[in-house]
Each structure stands twice: as C-alpha cells, then as structure tokens.
Scaffold this active site. Structure first.
Site, PDB file in Angstrom:
ATOM      1  N   ASP A 178       2.379  -9.448   9.075  1.00 23.58           N
ATOM      2  CA  ASP A 178       0.923  -9.613   8.985  1.00 23.58           C
ATOM      3  C   ASP A 178       0.647 -11.114   8.886  1.00 23.58           C
ATOM      4  O   ASP A 178       0.282 -11.635   7.826  1.00 23.58           O
ATOM      5  CB  ASP A 178       0.385  -8.854   7.770  1.00 23.58           C
ATOM      6  CG  ASP A 178       0.576  -7.361   7.925  1.00 23.58           C
ATOM      7  OD1 ASP A 178      -0.026  -6.778   8.827  1.00 23.58           O
ATOM      8  OD2 ASP A 178       1.364  -6.784   7.150  1.00 23.58           O
ATOM      9  N   GLN A 212     -10.348  -2.493   2.442  1.00 24.45           N
ATOM     10  CA  GLN A 212      -9.897  -3.147   3.671  1.00 24.45           C
ATOM     11  C   GLN A 212      -9.862  -2.200   4.880  1.00 24.45           C
ATOM     12  O   GLN A 212      -9.388  -2.583   5.949  1.00 24.45           O
ATOM     13  CB  GLN A 212      -8.538  -3.821   3.465  1.00 24.45           C
ATOM     14  CG  GLN A 212      -7.350  -2.900   3.276  1.00 24.45           C
ATOM     15  CD  GLN A 212      -6.117  -3.634   2.783  1.00 24.45           C
ATOM     16  OE1 GLN A 212      -6.053  -4.081   1.638  1.00 24.45           O
ATOM     17  NE2 GLN A 212      -5.120  -3.771   3.631  1.00 24.45           N
ATOM     18  N   GLY A 232      11.211  -2.945   5.743  1.00 23.18           N
ATOM     19  CA  GLY A 232      10.520  -4.243   5.738  1.00 23.18           C
ATOM     20  C   GLY A 232      10.012  -4.585   4.343  1.00 23.18           C
ATOM     21  O   GLY A 232      10.167  -5.716   3.862  1.00 23.18           O
ATOM     22  N   HIS A 233       9.401  -3.584   3.671  1.00 19.60           N
ATOM     23  CA  HIS A 233       8.935  -3.818   2.292  1.00 19.60           C
ATOM     24  C   HIS A 233      10.122  -4.085   1.364  1.00 19.60           C
ATOM     25  O   HIS A 233      10.035  -4.906   0.455  1.00 19.60           O
ATOM     26  CB  HIS A 233       8.201  -2.583   1.749  1.00 19.60           C
ATOM     27  CG  HIS A 233       6.926  -2.250   2.452  1.00 19.60           C
ATOM     28  ND1 HIS A 233       6.798  -1.172   3.290  1.00 19.60           N
ATOM     29  CD2 HIS A 233       5.707  -2.840   2.413  1.00 19.60           C
ATOM     30  CE1 HIS A 233       5.563  -1.102   3.751  1.00 19.60           C
ATOM     31  NE2 HIS A 233       4.872  -2.099   3.238  1.00 19.60           N
ATOM     32  N   MET A 269       0.843  -1.199   0.000  1.00 18.76           N
ATOM     33  CA  MET A 269       0.000   0.000   0.000  1.00 18.76           C
ATOM     34  C   MET A 269       0.881   1.253   0.000  1.00 18.76           C
ATOM     35  O   MET A 269       0.410   2.349   0.313  1.00 18.76           O
ATOM     36  CB  MET A 269      -0.932   0.001   1.217  1.00 18.76           C
ATOM     37  CG  MET A 269      -1.916  -1.166   1.183  1.00 18.76           C
ATOM     38  SD  MET A 269      -3.437  -0.866   2.088  1.00 18.76           S
ATOM     39  CE  MET A 269      -2.811  -0.522   3.702  1.00 18.76           C
TER      40      MET A 269
HETATM   41  O1  PAF Z   1      -0.196  -5.785   3.588  1.00 14.84           O
HETATM   42  C1  PAF Z   1      -0.585  -4.864   2.844  1.00 14.84           C
HETATM   43  O2  PAF Z   1       0.112  -3.865   2.624  1.00 14.84           O
HETATM   44  C2  PAF Z   1      -1.971  -4.947   2.225  1.00 14.84           C
HETATM   45  O3  PAF Z   1      -2.868  -5.574   3.064  1.00 14.84           O
HETATM   46  C3  PAF Z   1      -1.973  -5.611   0.825  1.00 14.84           C
HETATM   47  C4  PAF Z   1      -1.523  -7.058   0.900  1.00 14.84           C
HETATM   48  C5  PAF Z   1      -1.045  -4.842  -0.105  1.00 14.84           C
HETATM   49  C6  PAF Z   1      -3.383  -5.583   0.234  1.00 14.84           C
HETATM   50  O4  PAF Z   1      -3.861  -4.292   0.094  1.00 14.84           O
END
Ligand code: PAF
Length: 292
Positions: A159, A69, A32-33, A26
């Site tokens: 997550d 979400q 981390g990403h 997002m």
């Molecule tokens: O973990 C996230 O950043 C979000 O939940 C994802 C997997 C990109 C879905 O919008």
C-alpha cells in the site's frame, strides 16, 4: 500473547518502559502481514537490547476493520473477520499483544474529528478512485497511534500511497514514531499477497499475476526510455492499460510516479521512480507497485 478488546484493557496491558513496535491491520492475515510482524519483532528486540533506558521490547498488533475507510459500495460488510486464526498466526510470529476493539470500543460515538491529508497526496491514485479512503485511514491510524503510543510502526509497501500518507502525517503532526516500510510479499507466480486475493475464483487467481507482469513491463519500458534519453510516459502508460483491458481487466490506473511525492513524470527522469497500478478483475479490485 495477550488479546485485549477495550482501550482500558489495552492501557493496563502496555508495559510502560518497553520499547513498543506496532503493526496495525484489518485482520484476515496472510504471510505479508506476518512478515511485517516479524520485522517489528526484530527491530524492537535489536533496539531494546542496545538501549539501557528500555526494559525490553514489546510488539503490538491491532485488528480492526475500519468502516471509515470504506465507501458505501465497498466490501465493509463482507470483509472476512477471522480473529481466532489471525491471533494464532500473530502468536507464532512474535506478537506480544493483540488489540482487537469492536466498533463501539474504538468509535463509542460517531468519529466527527477526522484527519484530512492534503489533496495532492490523498486525491490522486487510490484517493481518486476511493474518495475519503485516506481520511478514513489517517483518522484511524492517528487514533490507534494515540492509544498504543508506539515508538515505531510497520506498514507494507504494497500500500505504497498509504505508507507515504502515514509518513507525512507523522512528520507534519510531529508524532514521535518511526515509520518502517516492509517489502511486499509475493506468491510464487509474482502476485502480491492481499487479503482480497481470497475473493478471486480459481480462473481469476491464475490471471491475477498479469497485474504485476504489466507493472514489470512498464518498469522495463521506463528503464529503457531513461537509458535511451527518450521516454514517452503517456504512451507507455496507455499501452500498459490497453494490454490489461485486452485480457478482460478494468484498469483504474497504471502509472509512473516519483517515489518522493508520487507526482507524475512527463519524460526522462533521473529521480527514483515507482510504477503503480490498480485494476479490477471481475468484482475484485487489486493494487500493486514496483520501485524502478
Ligand atoms: O492497511 C491496512 O490494513 C489498513 O488500511 C490500516 C492501516 C490497518 C488502517 O485501517
């Protein structure tokens, strides 16, 4: 690295015969990403090199703040949008293609077809406190998988429940995608990196590490109880919640679960376990977990 916004542009940019690894995000990226991006790069390069049928590998990241979400009272509107900076970081970390659609690109009309994960996975823990969250996540991830058509996709273990929901969705829907879990990246003091850490004041940031410390103590209590042959899970969970409350936190849960299906544990247990926690510090809700 190429940056595209529409589905048509993305389809043109995808190399047909390349082995494709995908990292959905997002945005508002942190180390981390970038670890997940590097893992995707390594995996795709290793596998493409070993496989004569593929003409190289390709890594794709998506950046999309998914309204589906977020609950109405959550931070959808204020969630930081930092596309330029995110793209610079992705470029430096092995990304070939960024898909950054607008809401109109991804949801040209209201998304009325949705993916509903089973209640036993999606109504517990995060799902109990964020109703509809896993419907929103599963729906957008399924849609992104259809658009990007990756061979493998990388999600963070931070997550933990999300990773499990995605794995089950892929297995149940027979999607030909391998799901890889990336380890949680922590700051020096032990706080799990999260885009939402940016909401913390300096005082809250100093306190925030207490969530991971509470989970460490909980994991130690589980190991000790299992070794002693006597484990009162309810008591150690309640003590962990109380310890955080006493420091001014509002914990949603601190709990011991089976890694396999996140089902609760009532006494000593030889199966692999995980401790998971979610708690609010001021206005910021943080989550974390540790495999035991
Ligand atoms: O973990 C996230 O950043 C979000 O939940 C994802 C997997 C990109 C879905 O919008």
């Amino acid at each position: 690295m190429q940056i595209v916004h529409t589905l048509a542009e993305l389809r043109r940019a995808l190399k047909p015969a390349a082995l494709r690894a995908f990292v959905p995000t997002m945005g508002n990226l942190h180390q981390g990403h970038l670890d997940l991006m590097q893992l995707a790069r390594q995996e795709v390069d290793k596998r493409a090199g070993d496989n004569k049928h593929h003409s190289g590998g390709m890594t794709v990241a998506s950046i999309f703040v998914n309204r589906l979400q977020f609950s109405p009272h959550e931070d959808f509107d204020t969630y930081p949008r930092t596309l330029e900076n995110d793209c610079a970081m992705l470029k430096a970390n092995g990304c070939d293609l960024v898909f950054a659609p607008s809401e109109k690109d991804l949801y040209p009309d209201p998304q009325v077809f949705k993916v509903h994960p089973p209640a036993e996975l999606s109504d517990i823990l995060e799902g109990a406190f964020r109703p509809g969250f896993f419907v929103g996540v599963s729906t957008v991830v399924h849609k992104l998988f259809n658009i990007v058509q990756p061979d493998l996709a990388v999600f963070g273990k931070k997550d933990y429940q999300q990773l499990m929901v995605i794995r089950r969705m892929v297995q149940q829907m027979a999607l030909p995608i391998e799901i890889i879990g990336g380890e949680t990246r922590r700051a020096e003091d032990g706080l799990a990196l999260s885009s939402r850490n940016g909401y913390l004041s300096p005082e809250e940031r100093a306190e925030a590490v207490q969530l991971s410390m509470a989970l460490k103590s909980l994991a130690a209590a589980v190991r000790a109880g299992n070794a002693a042959g006597e484990l009162d899970v309810e008591a150690i969970e309640a003590a962990a919640m109380q310890a955080l409350r006493a420091r001014g936190w509002q914990p949603d849960y601190l709990t011991v679960r089976r890694q396999h299906d996140l089902s609760p544990v009532s006494g000593t247990c030889a199966e692999p376990l995980v401790v998971l926690g979610a708690a609010k510090l001021g206005k910021t809700r943080l989550i974390d977990n540790l495999e035991v």
